[in-house]
Motif scaffolding. Structure first.
Motif, PDB file in Angstrom:
ATOM      1  N   TYR A  57     -49.757  -1.027   1.218  1.00 44.60           N
ATOM      2  CA  TYR A  57     -49.048  -2.245   0.834  1.00 44.60           C
ATOM      3  C   TYR A  57     -48.968  -3.244   1.986  1.00 44.60           C
ATOM      4  O   TYR A  57     -49.023  -2.875   3.150  1.00 44.60           O
ATOM      5  N   LEU A  58     -48.897  -4.519   1.606  1.00 42.13           N
ATOM      6  CA  LEU A  58     -48.769  -5.612   2.560  1.00 42.13           C
ATOM      7  C   LEU A  58     -47.291  -5.886   2.736  1.00 42.13           C
ATOM      8  O   LEU A  58     -46.571  -6.101   1.750  1.00 42.13           O
ATOM      9  N   CYS A  59     -46.823  -5.859   3.982  1.00 45.54           N
ATOM     10  CA  CYS A  59     -45.389  -5.963   4.253  1.00 45.54           C
ATOM     11  C   CYS A  59     -45.106  -7.104   5.223  1.00 45.54           C
ATOM     12  O   CYS A  59     -45.694  -7.164   6.308  1.00 45.54           O
ATOM     13  N   LEU A  60     -44.223  -7.995   4.831  1.00 44.13           N
ATOM     14  CA  LEU A  60     -43.742  -9.043   5.719  1.00 44.13           C
ATOM     15  C   LEU A  60     -42.339  -8.686   6.170  1.00 44.13           C
ATOM     16  O   LEU A  60     -41.427  -8.535   5.350  1.00 44.13           O
ATOM     17  N   VAL A  61     -42.174  -8.511   7.484  1.00 40.91           N
ATOM     18  CA  VAL A  61     -40.869  -8.193   8.080  1.00 40.91           C
ATOM     19  C   VAL A  61     -40.301  -9.477   8.664  1.00 40.91           C
ATOM     20  O   VAL A  61     -40.889 -10.069   9.569  1.00 40.91           O
ATOM     21  N   VAL A  62     -39.156  -9.918   8.162  1.00 43.12           N
ATOM     22  CA  VAL A  62     -38.570 -11.184   8.615  1.00 43.12           C
ATOM     23  C   VAL A  62     -37.085 -10.985   8.910  1.00 43.12           C
ATOM     24  O   VAL A  62     -36.317 -10.557   8.055  1.00 43.12           O
ATOM     25  N   SER A  63     -36.694 -11.279  10.151  1.00 43.52           N
ATOM     26  CA  SER A  63     -35.295 -11.113  10.540  1.00 43.52           C
ATOM     27  C   SER A  63     -34.983 -12.063  11.685  1.00 43.52           C
ATOM     28  O   SER A  63     -35.802 -12.904  12.065  1.00 43.52           O
ATOM     29  N   GLY A  64     -33.792 -11.892  12.255  1.00 48.47           N
ATOM     30  CA  GLY A  64     -33.401 -12.730  13.384  1.00 48.47           C
ATOM     31  C   GLY A  64     -34.189 -12.435  14.636  1.00 48.47           C
ATOM     32  O   GLY A  64     -34.306 -13.289  15.521  1.00 48.47           O
ATOM     33  N   GLY A  65     -34.750 -11.231  14.732  1.00 54.69           N
ATOM     34  CA  GLY A  65     -35.475 -10.862  15.939  1.00 54.69           C
ATOM     35  C   GLY A  65     -36.945 -10.569  15.738  1.00 54.69           C
ATOM     36  O   GLY A  65     -37.684 -10.402  16.707  1.00 54.69           O
ATOM     37  N   HIS A  66     -37.397 -10.503  14.463  1.00 55.18           N
ATOM     38  CA  HIS A  66     -38.766 -10.072  14.213  1.00 55.18           C
ATOM     39  C   HIS A  66     -39.409 -10.859  13.079  1.00 55.18           C
ATOM     40  O   HIS A  66     -38.767 -11.182  12.085  1.00 55.18           O
ATOM     41  N   THR A  67     -40.696 -11.141  13.253  1.00 54.08           N
ATOM     42  CA  THR A  67     -41.522 -11.685  12.181  1.00 54.08           C
ATOM     43  C   THR A  67     -42.882 -11.021  12.311  1.00 54.08           C
ATOM     44  O   THR A  67     -43.628 -11.279  13.257  1.00 54.08           O
ATOM     45  N   LEU A  68     -43.202 -10.126  11.383  1.00 56.99           N
ATOM     46  CA  LEU A  68     -44.417  -9.322  11.453  1.00 56.99           C
ATOM     47  C   LEU A  68     -45.079  -9.265  10.085  1.00 56.99           C
ATOM     48  O   LEU A  68     -44.399  -9.147   9.050  1.00 56.99           O
ATOM     49  N   LEU A  69     -46.418  -9.340  10.083  1.00 54.87           N
ATOM     50  CA  LEU A  69     -47.184  -9.133   8.865  1.00 54.87           C
ATOM     51  C   LEU A  69     -48.006  -7.866   9.058  1.00 54.87           C
ATOM     52  O   LEU A  69     -48.779  -7.751  10.017  1.00 54.87           O
ATOM     53  N   LEU A  70     -47.836  -6.899   8.153  1.00 52.66           N
ATOM     54  CA  LEU A  70     -48.385  -5.557   8.355  1.00 52.66           C
ATOM     55  C   LEU A  70     -49.072  -5.039   7.103  1.00 52.66           C
ATOM     56  O   LEU A  70     -48.712  -5.410   5.983  1.00 52.66           O
ATOM     57  N   ILE A  71     -50.053  -4.179   7.327  1.00 51.93           N
ATOM     58  CA  ILE A  71     -50.594  -3.371   6.243  1.00 51.93           C
ATOM     59  C   ILE A  71     -50.119  -1.939   6.474  1.00 51.93           C
ATOM     60  O   ILE A  71     -50.370  -1.363   7.536  1.00 51.93           O
ATOM     61  N   VAL A  72     -49.428  -1.388   5.503  1.00 59.41           N
ATOM     62  CA  VAL A  72     -48.882  -0.036   5.616  1.00 59.41           C
ATOM     63  C   VAL A  72     -49.748   0.888   4.772  1.00 59.41           C
ATOM     64  O   VAL A  72     -49.683   0.871   3.543  1.00 59.41           O
ATOM     65  N   ASN A  73     -50.584   1.670   5.441  1.00 61.23           N
ATOM     66  CA  ASN A  73     -51.510   2.561   4.744  1.00 61.23           C
ATOM     67  C   ASN A  73     -50.863   3.875   4.336  1.00 61.23           C
ATOM     68  O   ASN A  73     -51.270   4.499   3.348  1.00 61.23           O
ATOM     69  N   SER A  74     -49.887   4.311   5.123  1.00 63.78           N
ATOM     70  CA  SER A  74     -49.183   5.555   4.827  1.00 63.78           C
ATOM     71  C   SER A  74     -47.880   5.551   5.617  1.00 63.78           C
ATOM     72  O   SER A  74     -47.585   4.593   6.343  1.00 63.78           O
ATOM     73  N   ASP A  75     -47.130   6.628   5.516  1.00 58.22           N
ATOM     74  CA  ASP A  75     -45.880   6.733   6.269  1.00 58.22           C
ATOM     75  C   ASP A  75     -46.120   6.690   7.771  1.00 58.22           C
ATOM     76  O   ASP A  75     -45.214   6.361   8.537  1.00 58.22           O
ATOM     77  N   TYR A  76     -47.343   7.006   8.206  1.00 57.86           N
ATOM     78  CA  TYR A  76     -47.608   7.142   9.642  1.00 57.86           C
ATOM     79  C   TYR A  76     -48.815   6.332  10.100  1.00 57.86           C
ATOM     80  O   TYR A  76     -49.369   6.585  11.156  1.00 57.86           O
ATOM     81  N   ASP A  77     -49.217   5.346   9.306  1.00 57.24           N
ATOM     82  CA  ASP A  77     -50.337   4.475   9.668  1.00 57.24           C
ATOM     83  C   ASP A  77     -49.989   3.043   9.288  1.00 57.24           C
ATOM     84  O   ASP A  77     -50.050   2.669   8.117  1.00 57.24           O
ATOM     85  N   ILE A  78     -49.586   2.254  10.295  1.00 53.23           N
ATOM     86  CA  ILE A  78     -49.143   0.873  10.078  1.00 53.23           C
ATOM     87  C   ILE A  78     -49.987  -0.049  10.950  1.00 53.23           C
ATOM     88  O   ILE A  78     -50.034   0.111  12.173  1.00 53.23           O
ATOM     89  N   ILE A  79     -50.641  -1.023  10.342  1.00 50.74           N
ATOM     90  CA  ILE A  79     -51.518  -1.935  11.068  1.00 50.74           C
ATOM     91  C   ILE A  79     -50.867  -3.311  11.150  1.00 50.74           C
ATOM     92  O   ILE A  79     -50.494  -3.896  10.126  1.00 50.74           O
ATOM     93  N   LYS A  80     -50.750  -3.830  12.364  1.00 52.99           N
ATOM     94  CA  LYS A  80     -50.187  -5.165  12.552  1.00 52.99           C
ATOM     95  C   LYS A  80     -51.282  -6.215  12.432  1.00 52.99           C
ATOM     96  O   LYS A  80     -52.222  -6.244  13.211  1.00 52.99           O
TER      97      LYS A  80
END
Length: 346
Positions: A128-151
């Motif tokens: 899944y494609l995940c956008l993390v947005v907060s007061g300290g972080h802005t990241l766009l990631l592909i999450v392939n599994s629980d233990y494989d996250i690509i920035k």
């Protein structure tokens, strides 16, 4: 398996319990007094965590109908975050685990957010494609599994939540900025000012410092000082800023949807509470025919439920693979609270 999660990375003290795979308690104590200072005061935040973490733990156990001796696993946020605030929850949790002779798992705060969608009944499907947005972080990631996250990309300067806070303060709307700007911008003309959206060398990176500067320059050019802005123009400026900030996020998400095969689109973090951003994600999911998972508001901000869930997954991984992965190699070096992570660059 009964799991305790503790989160104290900034200005929310949170304790959660997951019992046999079910979230039975998720208590969050917010430090509203920071409003008087226009932002989080680290020393005051740490003291407040100290005062409330034990009562929250007792209440969470009571709600879950558990005794402290029933706990099998203790987890806590290990960074990133405010160092003093982190130390309170992390040290308390590690000491608790030691005294109970139970396992302890440190959790990266950002990873907690990334997997917060799994707290919902309708969960993300990998990849899944995940956008993390907060007061300290802005990241766009592909999450392939629980233990494989690509920035794919991250912010080069301000996080989007930080930009909301700064512009809100500039317009005299107060802290925290996200809810204030959303409130005053509702049903306003967002085309009042055409604020720019940054173009970065890496097409998936973000930049918000220029947007903030554009707001300042617009005010200086047209009004001289903030005090001279007509009252009816402030909502229009806020709406125009919000539109540009959301566009900066969604344009990169749209590029990624065009370029990568994913099954789910997920929006997480404190800024995921923004209505305009959520609405735009609904449109993108419909346009690209993707499943959409956005955590409920309870799980968008900092919360211990996401820490407990992620800690449980890491514990399961540890049981299967021991310390063969880098994530678990340096757990004794955690006085630096660097928050080891599975996130890797593309």
């Amino acid at each position: 398996m009964n799991v305790i999660g503790i989160e104290t990375s900034c200005d929310e003290t949170s304790v959660a319990v997951i019992s046999n795979g079910k979230l039975t308690s998720n208590l969050i104590s917010s430090q509203h007094f920071h409003v008087d200072y226009g932002g989080v005061v680290p020393e005051l935040s740490s003291r407040a965590h100290l005062q409330i973490v034990v009562p929250l733990l007792k209440k969470a156990l009571h709600e879950s109908k558990l005794d402290i001796q029933d706990i099998d696993l203790v987890t806590a946020t290990a960074g990133p975050g405010l160092i003093g605030a982190l130390l309170v929850g992390f040290t308390f949790a590690k000491s608790l685990a030691y005294s109970l002779k139970k396992n302890f798992i440190p959790v990266n705060h950002v990873e907690g957010h990334i997997f917060s969608g799994f707290l919902m009944e309708d969960k993300p499907v990998f990849p899944y494609l995940c956008l993390v947005v907060s007061g300290g972080h802005t990241l766009l990631l592909i999450v392939n599994s629980d233990y494989d996250i690509i920035k794919l990309g991250s912010t080069l300067d301000d996080a989007v939540g930080e930009a909301f806070d700064k512009v809100s303060k500039l317009l005299g709307l107060g802290y925290p900025g996200g809810p204030q700007i959303q409130r005053i911008a509702e049903n306003q003309n967002s085309d009042f000012v055409d604020f720019p959206v940054a173009q970065c060398k890496n097409e998936y990176d973000f930049s918000f410092s220029g947007l903030k500067t554009s707001v300042i320059r617009f005010i200086q050019k047209n009004y001289g000082k903030v005090e001279n802005i007509p009252a009816d123009h402030i909502p229009l400026i806020a709406a125009s800023f919000q539109k540009a900030a959301v566009k900066a996020l969604t344009k990169n998400v749209e590029k990624a949807l065009n370029n990568f095969e994913i099954k789910t689109l997920s929006l997480v973090g404190g800024v995921a509470a923004n209505k305009l951003l959520r609405d735009e994600f609904v449109k993108l999911a419909s346009q690209f025919n993707k499943k959409l998972v956005i955590p409920s508001l309870e799980f968008c901000g900092d919360n211990a439920a996401m820490i407990a869930y992620r800690g449980l997954k890491l514990f399961e991984y540890l049981q299967n693979f021991g310390n063969k992965h880098d994530y678990f190699m340096n757990q004794n070096a955690y006085p630096n609270l660097n928050g080891n992570t599975f996130i890797r660059s593309l």
